[in-house]
Design an enzyme around this catalytic site. Structure first.
Site, PDB file in Angstrom:
ATOM      1  N   LYS A   1       5.301  -7.429  -0.320  1.00  0.00           N
ATOM      2  CA  LYS A   1       6.455  -7.026   0.480  1.00  0.00           C
ATOM      3  C   LYS A   1       7.160  -8.242   1.075  1.00  0.00           C
ATOM      4  CE  LYS A   1       7.570  -3.586   4.051  1.00  0.00           C
ATOM      5  NZ  LYS A   1       6.974  -2.607   4.974  1.00  0.00           N
TER       6      LYS A   1
ATOM      7  N   LYS B   1       0.827  -1.214   0.000  1.00  0.00           N
ATOM      8  CA  LYS B   1       0.000   0.000   0.000  1.00  0.00           C
ATOM      9  C   LYS B   1       0.861   1.264   0.000  1.00  0.00           C
ATOM     10  CE  LYS B   1      -1.862  -1.301   3.827  1.00  0.00           C
ATOM     11  NZ  LYS B   1      -1.127  -2.568   3.963  1.00  0.00           N
ATOM     12  N   THR B   2       1.873   1.281   0.860  1.00  0.00           N
ATOM     13  CA  THR B   2       2.715   2.484   0.961  1.00  0.00           C
ATOM     14  C   THR B   2       3.454   2.757  -0.338  1.00  0.00           C
ATOM     15  OG1 THR B   2       3.001   2.054   3.333  1.00  0.00           O
ATOM     16  CG2 THR B   2       4.547   3.583   2.298  1.00  0.00           C
TER      17      THR B   2
ATOM     18  N   ASP C   1       0.694   7.672   6.047  1.00  0.00           N
ATOM     19  CA  ASP C   1       1.018   6.244   6.025  1.00  0.00           C
ATOM     20  C   ASP C   1       0.675   5.578   7.352  1.00  0.00           C
ATOM     21  OD1 ASP C   1       2.011   3.904   4.893  1.00  0.00           O
ATOM     22  OD2 ASP C   1       4.022   4.254   5.684  1.00  0.00           O
ATOM     23  N   ASP C   2       0.157   4.345   7.248  1.00  0.00           N
ATOM     24  CA  ASP C   2      -0.061   3.502   8.430  1.00  0.00           C
ATOM     25  C   ASP C   2      -0.880   4.246   9.490  1.00  0.00           C
ATOM     26  OD1 ASP C   2       0.146   1.109   9.636  1.00  0.00           O
ATOM     27  OD2 ASP C   2       2.297   1.185  10.006  1.00  0.00           O
TER      28      ASP C   2
ATOM     29  N   LYS D   1     -11.352  16.683   6.608  1.00  0.00           N
ATOM     30  CA  LYS D   1     -12.592  17.277   6.100  1.00  0.00           C
ATOM     31  C   LYS D   1     -12.470  18.776   5.829  1.00  0.00           C
ATOM     32  CE  LYS D   1     -15.540  13.911   8.483  1.00  0.00           C
ATOM     33  NZ  LYS D   1     -16.571  13.710   9.515  1.00  0.00           N
TER      34      LYS D   1
END
Length: 744
Positions: free
Chosen positions: A711, A552-553, A606-607, A634
């Protein structure tokens, strides 16, 4: 224009003080609403005088000093025909006036040297709003010297034919005119006079003096990329000062008394404020660093503020609306103008300093001859009362320059090199402007200096002593290679991309092992395009969720790199190890605040569950950080700015419970490797296994359930690289089975 005539008797001035005013003194009941009168000595000869009502003169009488009686051939006791006179502010205001000067009493004459510039400023204050005529004599007291001034030449400004491209109107010769604070005053030494004149206002042809110095040029001042900001400042703060005071009075208008320049460090706030003094025909600016105002002794800080305004107050009382403009520049104004009640301690020095400054700017005794310019990087810290209309009402953000502005700044800082043929032809300033995204003006200047240092370093001989190759000095040239070296090694933008961190995330690249990867990148392209082009959605957010190790990163970093936004920052838990909750909130908020300063920004969060300190045991999480993230995700960026936020998480279920999932516009699933074909695609691109090994593994994994993140798989592949080639495939399969990634 004229009005009804009345008959008045000519008399002497009752006192020396009134004589020095050079005005026609009348009774307070006569011409009480007039500023000027026309005095007819004969049916064909008349003169214009400025009126001063005073109780020392009886009704029906008008008093003149000796020089005016001599000039107008006015006999004491004679009957004069007098009527009101009104100057036309559109075409009778003096743009420039030439004056001949000498000592009033020849017995007191000496060869003193008088500063004509200071004398011109004093003359404007003494005779502002006076009606003057060619040939008219005036008694002028300057530095305890009694002088006589004769009007030699008058140019008036015709505001009815103002050129749109110029601040002043056209000028023409005239016999009479109204002196204004913007009139240019030039002195000439009378024939046979012992006076010596120095300064710019002597021996030159007079030209109309606008409040804007006609010689100003942003390039000469070293300011670039701020054309739009300056235009806005001029419109708000200086336009009203171009016109005569009478026009401003007719509008019932007050001049702007304060400007606040705010924005990131190095964008040119201080430079711009310091150069305003050169741009304006005003008193020498007083430049004060905020902390200099503060003093350890009780009451001294407030006294320091009062002293800054004392000169302007004295001149305002003495000269009224004809007073010159006084500029006070506060650098780091947030040091003394923090919100009242926000500074801990019992002395409350900051609060009283703010109160004193508020009183001077817009208190009971208002000053109309001051312009306060404050500069700060932290507008949020300044007391709100200071920023209302009437105080620092013009608030201008001096932001990071765009590409056109960066090209201007580069052009300014390389001009000397070009003039001296020290800039190589291969240097393309337009290219450098494109490469310096999110650089401030100071950082661009630093880049030029770094490139110059790199070029000079080539001429230094590396021997036991430091020597310069003098034979090559004349051939010194700063090349494109020098600029590229400076960009890569020496100068980095404080508000630029987290390039090194993103490069680290993409160290293994992105392996396109199947449709899931392609789909995520396509979704990423869509949100990037939306963030760039849509005017209806200035804030676009995307969440990449999936199992740990799914990539994802890396995918978020790839999307951010392909977007190529000027501002790209990584908000990662690894940068906040050991932070308290409040410190973490401040760090996250700072990243968003920095992003708002750029026209186009991207933030990778991230994370997210690690940022929230989430652990399943308990469970425990930081509600403070959660609420901060919910607000920031938001909150739309300021008008004209666009922001893309890409988040990553391995716990979609947790974010759903925390009601954070709904804060993202798009949620995209990042799949793990789940088929034999996907596994073989990755192994085939790794150059670790032979074709025979890959065929063998393809047969062994065919039809089996596979579940492993990219990974972890890449780590196992690298582990297999260290194994014996003969048993590599078998051991690799065994590791996959032990890890539970492959059905046995």
């Amino acid at each position: 224009m004229a009005s009804q005539k009345m008959s008045m008797k000519a008399v002497k001035c009752p006192s020396d003080d009134l004589s020095l005013t050079n005005a026609a003194i009348v009774n307070t009941a006569d011409f009480k609403d007039a500023s000027h009168i026309e005095v007819s000595v004969t049916p064909h000869i008349s003169y214009i005088f400025t009126v001063l009502p005073h109780t020392a003169i009886g009704p029906g009488k008008v008093a003149f000093n000796a020089v005016h009686r001599k000039w107008g051939s006015i006999v004491i006791g004679s009957e004069l025909s007098v009527r009101k006179f009104h100057f036309n502010n559109k075409n009778q205001c003096i743009g420039a006036i030439v004056l001949e000067i000498d000592y009033l009493n020849k017995k007191h004459a000496n060869s003193d040297t008088l500063d004509s510039d200071k004398m011109a400023a004093e003359f404007l204050m003494s005779f502002g709003n006076f009606g003057l005529a060619v040939g008219e004599p005036l008694v002028f007291k300057y530095e305890n010297r009694m002088l006589v001034v004769n009007v030699q030449d008058i140019d008036v400004v015709d505001y009815t034919t103002t050129d749109r491209d110029k601040i002043t109107g056209k000028t023409k010769k005239a016999q009479i005119g109204l002196l204004t604070p913007n009139s240019a005053v030039m002195f000439e030494k009378a024939e046979g006079s012992q006076i010596n004149l120095s300064g710019k206002s002597k021996g030159k042809t007079a030209q109309h003096q606008s409040i804007i110095n006609p010689d100003w040029d942003f390039n000469k001042m070293g300011i670039g990329g701020l054309d739009k900001e300056f235009s806005a400042i001029f419109r708000r703060a200086f336009a009203s000062r171009v016109f005569p005071p009478e026009i401003v009075e007719q509008l019932g208008m007050k001049h702007v008394r304060g400007i606040l320049l705010f924005g990131p460090p190095g964008t040119g706030k201080t430079l711009m404020a310091r150069q305003i003094g050169k741009m304006l025909n005003a008193r020498e600016p007083k430049i004060v660093n905020g902390p200099q105002v503060l003093d350890k002794y009780v009451g001294e800080s407030e006294a320091n503020v009062r002293r800054l305004f004392a000169e302007a107050e004295e001149e305002e009382k003495r000269c009224g609306k004809n007073s010159g403009l006084h500029i006070i520049i506060f650098d780091e104004i947030d040091a003394i103008c923090k919100a009242r009640g926000s500074v801990a301690g019992s002395s409350a020095v900051h609060d009283t300093v703010v109160n004193q400054l508020l009183a001077k700017l817009d208190g009971v005794e208002q000053l109309n001859n001051i312009l306060v310019i404050g500069m700060t990087n932290r507008k949020d810290m300044i007391d709100e009362a200071l920023m209302r209309p009437g105080r620092l009402e013009v608030q201008m953000e001096i932001g990071l320059p765009d590409e056109k502005g960066r090209a201007q700044i580069l052009n300014i800082h390389t001009e000397t090199m070009r003039e001296n043929s020290k800039l190589n032809d291969d240097v393309d300033l337009a290219e450098l402007a494109g490469l310096t995204k999110n650089f401030s003006g100071a950082e661009i200047e630093g880049l030029v200096r770094a490139a110059q240092s790199t070029a000079m370093n080539r001429l230094i001989k590396a021997t036991s002593t430091v020597e310069v190759d003098t034979s090559a000095v004349e051939k010194l040239s700063v090349t494109r290679k020098d600029f590229m070296h400076a960009l890569q090694n020496d100068v980095k933008s404080a508000f630029g991309s987290s390039k090194e961190q993103i490069d680290e995330l993409l160290i293994n690249g992105i392996l396109s092992w199947g449709e899931p990867v392609k789909r995520v990148l396509e979704d990423g392209d869509l949100v990037v395009a939306q963030a760039k082009s849509s005017d209806r959605t200035p804030l676009v957010s995307m969440l990449l969720e999936g199992t740990p190790g799914a990539g994802k990163t890396a995918l978020a970093a790839k999307i951010a790199r392909l977007a190529d936004f000027p501002f790209t920052k990584l908000c990662s838990p690894s940068n906040m190890i050991g932070f308290t909750e409040s410190a973490k909130c401040q760090a996250i908020k700072k990243i968003f605040d920095d992003a708002y300063k750029s026209p186009l920004s991207c933030i990778i969060i991230d994370d997210i569950e690690r940022l929230l300190d989430y652990v399943p045991i308990g469970p425990r999480f930081s509600n403070l950080v959660l609420q901060a993230l919910l607000v920031l995700l938001k909150k739309p960026p300021p008008l004209g700015r666009k922001l893309l936020v890409i988040g990553t998480t391995s716990r979609k279920d947790v974010l759903m419970e925390m009601e954070m999932l709904s804060a993202f516009n798009t949620v995209v699933h990042v799949s793990s490797i789940s088929t034999s074909e996907q596994l073989i695609t990755i192994l085939d691109s790794s150059d670790v296994f032979t074709k025979a090994d890959i065929d063998k593994l393809q047969r062994k994994t065919a039809g089996k359930r596979i579940f492993i993140g990219i990974k972890k798989l890449l780590v196992i592949v690298e582990m297999a690289r260290q194994m014996d080639e003969d048993h590599r495939a078998a051991k690799f399969q065994m590791i996959l089975e032990d890890e539970g990634a492959l059905d046995m």
